[in-house]
Design a protein around this motif. Structure first.
Motif, PDB file in Angstrom:
ATOM      1  N   VAL A 101      56.498 -94.169  -2.889  1.00 45.72           N
ATOM      2  CA  VAL A 101      57.234 -94.902  -1.852  1.00 45.72           C
ATOM      3  C   VAL A 101      58.029 -93.893  -1.037  1.00 45.72           C
ATOM      4  O   VAL A 101      58.605 -92.952  -1.593  1.00 45.72           O
ATOM      5  CB  VAL A 101      58.132 -95.996  -2.471  1.00 45.72           C
ATOM      6  CG1 VAL A 101      59.118 -95.435  -3.477  1.00 45.72           C
ATOM      7  CG2 VAL A 101      58.861 -96.791  -1.391  1.00 45.72           C
ATOM      8  N   ALA A 102      57.989 -94.050   0.290  1.00 49.08           N
ATOM      9  CA  ALA A 102      58.732 -93.133   1.164  1.00 49.08           C
ATOM     10  C   ALA A 102      60.222 -93.333   0.941  1.00 49.08           C
ATOM     11  O   ALA A 102      60.706 -94.467   0.905  1.00 49.08           O
ATOM     12  CB  ALA A 102      58.361 -93.397   2.619  1.00 49.08           C
ATOM     13  N   ARG A 103      60.943 -92.259   0.786  1.00 50.05           N
ATOM     14  CA  ARG A 103      62.387 -92.350   0.543  1.00 50.05           C
ATOM     15  C   ARG A 103      63.112 -92.687   1.846  1.00 50.05           C
ATOM     16  O   ARG A 103      62.816 -92.130   2.901  1.00 50.05           O
ATOM     17  CB  ARG A 103      62.917 -91.009   0.024  1.00 50.05           C
ATOM     18  CG  ARG A 103      62.438 -90.656  -1.363  1.00 50.05           C
ATOM     19  CD  ARG A 103      63.291 -89.520  -1.921  1.00 50.05           C
ATOM     20  NE  ARG A 103      62.717 -88.944  -3.132  1.00 50.05           N
ATOM     21  CZ  ARG A 103      62.846 -89.464  -4.353  1.00 50.05           C
ATOM     22  NH1 ARG A 103      63.506 -90.593  -4.520  1.00 50.05           N
ATOM     23  NH2 ARG A 103      62.300 -88.863  -5.389  1.00 50.05           N
ATOM     24  N   ARG A 109      67.498 -86.863   6.619  1.00 48.19           N
ATOM     25  CA  ARG A 109      67.184 -85.442   6.431  1.00 48.19           C
ATOM     26  C   ARG A 109      66.591 -84.861   7.718  1.00 48.19           C
ATOM     27  O   ARG A 109      66.906 -83.749   8.117  1.00 48.19           O
ATOM     28  CB  ARG A 109      66.198 -85.240   5.276  1.00 48.19           C
ATOM     29  CG  ARG A 109      66.727 -85.582   3.898  1.00 48.19           C
ATOM     30  CD  ARG A 109      67.722 -84.541   3.388  1.00 48.19           C
ATOM     31  NE  ARG A 109      67.202 -83.187   3.351  1.00 48.19           N
ATOM     32  CZ  ARG A 109      66.471 -82.672   2.370  1.00 48.19           C
ATOM     33  NH1 ARG A 109      66.165 -83.416   1.328  1.00 48.19           N
ATOM     34  NH2 ARG A 109      66.050 -81.428   2.424  1.00 48.19           N
ATOM     35  N   ALA A 110      65.707 -85.628   8.354  1.00 50.65           N
ATOM     36  CA  ALA A 110      65.065 -85.165   9.590  1.00 50.65           C
ATOM     37  C   ALA A 110      66.105 -84.938  10.687  1.00 50.65           C
ATOM     38  O   ALA A 110      66.041 -83.945  11.422  1.00 50.65           O
ATOM     39  CB  ALA A 110      64.008 -86.176  10.038  1.00 50.65           C
ATOM     40  N   TYR A 114      66.725 -81.113  12.259  1.00 46.23           N
ATOM     41  CA  TYR A 114      66.325 -80.823  13.643  1.00 46.23           C
ATOM     42  C   TYR A 114      67.205 -81.539  14.659  1.00 46.23           C
ATOM     43  O   TYR A 114      66.705 -82.295  15.496  1.00 46.23           O
ATOM     44  CB  TYR A 114      64.846 -81.191  13.855  1.00 46.23           C
ATOM     45  CG  TYR A 114      63.918 -80.327  13.064  1.00 46.23           C
ATOM     46  CD1 TYR A 114      63.573 -79.049  13.522  1.00 46.23           C
ATOM     47  CD2 TYR A 114      63.403 -80.744  11.851  1.00 46.23           C
ATOM     48  CE1 TYR A 114      62.733 -78.225  12.787  1.00 46.23           C
ATOM     49  CE2 TYR A 114      62.558 -79.935  11.102  1.00 46.23           C
ATOM     50  CZ  TYR A 114      62.234 -78.678  11.584  1.00 46.23           C
ATOM     51  OH  TYR A 114      61.407 -77.869  10.859  1.00 46.23           O
ATOM     52  N   PRO A 115      68.539 -81.277  14.631  1.00 38.90           N
ATOM     53  CA  PRO A 115      69.428 -81.972  15.580  1.00 38.90           C
ATOM     54  C   PRO A 115      69.116 -81.610  17.033  1.00 38.90           C
ATOM     55  O   PRO A 115      69.433 -82.374  17.948  1.00 38.90           O
ATOM     56  CB  PRO A 115      70.830 -81.488  15.169  1.00 38.90           C
ATOM     57  CG  PRO A 115      70.618 -80.204  14.440  1.00 38.90           C
ATOM     58  CD  PRO A 115      69.277 -80.330  13.777  1.00 38.90           C
ATOM     59  N   GLU A 116      68.492 -80.441  17.230  1.00 43.80           N
ATOM     60  CA  GLU A 116      68.229 -79.979  18.598  1.00 43.80           C
ATOM     61  C   GLU A 116      67.070 -80.742  19.254  1.00 43.80           C
ATOM     62  O   GLU A 116      66.910 -80.703  20.468  1.00 43.80           O
ATOM     63  CB  GLU A 116      67.945 -78.468  18.603  1.00 43.80           C
ATOM     64  CG  GLU A 116      66.613 -78.025  18.012  1.00 43.80           C
ATOM     65  CD  GLU A 116      66.592 -77.939  16.475  1.00 43.80           C
ATOM     66  OE1 GLU A 116      67.540 -78.460  15.835  1.00 43.80           O
ATOM     67  OE2 GLU A 116      65.631 -77.381  15.934  1.00 43.80           O
ATOM     68  N   MET A 125      58.583 -85.748  12.767  1.00 47.28           N
ATOM     69  CA  MET A 125      57.304 -85.033  12.655  1.00 47.28           C
ATOM     70  C   MET A 125      57.527 -83.636  12.077  1.00 47.28           C
ATOM     71  O   MET A 125      56.801 -83.199  11.185  1.00 47.28           O
ATOM     72  CB  MET A 125      56.610 -84.952  14.022  1.00 47.28           C
ATOM     73  CG  MET A 125      55.939 -86.260  14.408  1.00 47.28           C
ATOM     74  SD  MET A 125      55.276 -86.287  16.083  1.00 47.28           S
ATOM     75  CE  MET A 125      53.948 -85.129  15.958  1.00 47.28           C
ATOM     76  N   CYS A 126      58.529 -82.937  12.606  1.00 42.80           N
ATOM     77  CA  CYS A 126      58.807 -81.576  12.111  1.00 42.80           C
ATOM     78  C   CYS A 126      59.255 -81.602  10.648  1.00 42.80           C
ATOM     79  O   CYS A 126      58.775 -80.821   9.830  1.00 42.80           O
ATOM     80  CB  CYS A 126      59.861 -80.901  12.976  1.00 42.80           C
ATOM     81  SG  CYS A 126      59.267 -80.534  14.630  1.00 42.80           S
ATOM     82  N   ALA A 127      60.161 -82.522  10.348  1.00 42.17           N
ATOM     83  CA  ALA A 127      60.711 -82.563   8.987  1.00 42.17           C
ATOM     84  C   ALA A 127      59.656 -82.985   7.971  1.00 42.17           C
ATOM     85  O   ALA A 127      59.593 -82.433   6.867  1.00 42.17           O
ATOM     86  CB  ALA A 127      61.893 -83.531   8.945  1.00 42.17           C
ATOM     87  N   TYR A 128      58.822 -83.942   8.352  1.00 41.89           N
ATOM     88  CA  TYR A 128      57.828 -84.448   7.388  1.00 41.89           C
ATOM     89  C   TYR A 128      56.738 -83.417   7.101  1.00 41.89           C
ATOM     90  O   TYR A 128      56.045 -83.502   6.101  1.00 41.89           O
ATOM     91  CB  TYR A 128      57.195 -85.757   7.886  1.00 41.89           C
ATOM     92  CG  TYR A 128      58.170 -86.920   7.989  1.00 41.89           C
ATOM     93  CD1 TYR A 128      59.463 -86.838   7.457  1.00 41.89           C
ATOM     94  CD2 TYR A 128      57.811 -88.098   8.618  1.00 41.89           C
ATOM     95  CE1 TYR A 128      60.356 -87.898   7.565  1.00 41.89           C
ATOM     96  CE2 TYR A 128      58.699 -89.164   8.724  1.00 41.89           C
ATOM     97  CZ  TYR A 128      59.968 -89.054   8.198  1.00 41.89           C
ATOM     98  OH  TYR A 128      60.842 -90.107   8.309  1.00 41.89           O
ATOM     99  N   ARG A 129      56.604 -82.447   7.981  1.00 39.14           N
ATOM    100  CA  ARG A 129      55.679 -81.336   7.678  1.00 39.14           C
ATOM    101  C   ARG A 129      56.287 -80.374   6.655  1.00 39.14           C
ATOM    102  O   ARG A 129      55.554 -79.692   5.944  1.00 39.14           O
ATOM    103  CB  ARG A 129      55.356 -80.545   8.953  1.00 39.14           C
ATOM    104  CG  ARG A 129      54.457 -81.264   9.925  1.00 39.14           C
ATOM    105  CD  ARG A 129      54.052 -80.345  11.074  1.00 39.14           C
ATOM    106  NE  ARG A 129      53.228 -81.046  12.042  1.00 39.14           N
ATOM    107  CZ  ARG A 129      53.621 -81.372  13.270  1.00 39.14           C
ATOM    108  NH1 ARG A 129      54.831 -81.052  13.696  1.00 39.14           N
ATOM    109  NH2 ARG A 129      52.814 -82.030  14.078  1.00 39.14           N
TER     110      ARG A 129
END
Ligand code: ZN
Ligand code: ZN
Length: 194
Positions: A101-103, A109-110, A114-116, A125-129
């Motif tokens: 199950v996705a947390r 966290r994402a 990547y606040p920028e 997308m960036c975080a899940y990679r």
């Protein structure tokens, strides 16, 4: 053999029509599922071993068959509409199954990672990679009772509904008052004839 995440992303984008955070999450989920089961070639040599249950009809679900090869039309993909970004990967040979199950925390966290980036989709997308499997998903070993009539390759005679006359496959008929009926005529109809 398993491909790399970027290779799967190309295939997922073609199948789904766009690349999105849900696609990446679905790919990661499927890769983690087959890794936990120890399947090295789910869409090839191991293709008859795997059945996947998905619990939502959203982006992530489209990505799962890209890795697993489990498709609805092969009876290897089962949809249970629980509205959760979750899936259960079942190894038929070794009788093992793991539910992922996705947390909820992964979106936060994402944002932090990547606040920028302007859009949430880009952040995710960036975080899940990047995020480790365990940060993205909760995992639970489970038992799934899959009846023979639900397995790929099951053969049974077709029967006709005594009410509407339509053919019914895979033992989906029900008996009411001694009559063999389809599920629609037995009261589960989701449509109303006009
Ligand atoms: Zn999408
Ligand atoms: Zn009927």
């Amino acid at each position: 053999m398993l491909k790399s995440l970027p290779e799967y992303e190309v295939l997922a984008e073609q199948a789904h029509g766009h690349l999105c955070a849900g696609q990446i999450l679905g790919l990661r989920m499927a890769l983690y599922g087959v890794k936990l089961l120890g399947l090295e070639d789910p869409a090839g040599a191991d293709r008859k071993r795997l059945v996947t249950y998905v619990e939502i009809d959203r982006c992530a679900t489209d990505a799962i068959p890209i890795v697993t090869g489990c498709r609805l039309g092969k009876r290897a993909l089962k949809f249970r509409d629980f509205g959760k970004v979750a899936a259960t990967f079942c190894d038929l040979r070794d009788q093992r199954a793991v539910r992922l199950v996705a947390r909820e925390s992964s979106k936060q966290r994402a944002r932090e990672m990547y606040p920028e980036l302007a859009s949430k989709n880009q952040q995710q997308m960036c975080a899940y990679r990047q995020l480790p499997d365990d940060d993205l998903f909760g995992a639970q070993w489970v038992r799934v009772a899959i009846g023979p009539e639900d397995l790929p390759g099951y053969k049974a005679p077709r029967v006709m509904c005594a009410e509407c006359g339509e053919g019914i496959n895979f033992k989906r008929e029900v008996t009411r008052g001694g009559r063999v009926l389809c599920r629609a005529c037995a009261g589960e109809r989701y449509y109303q004839p006009l």
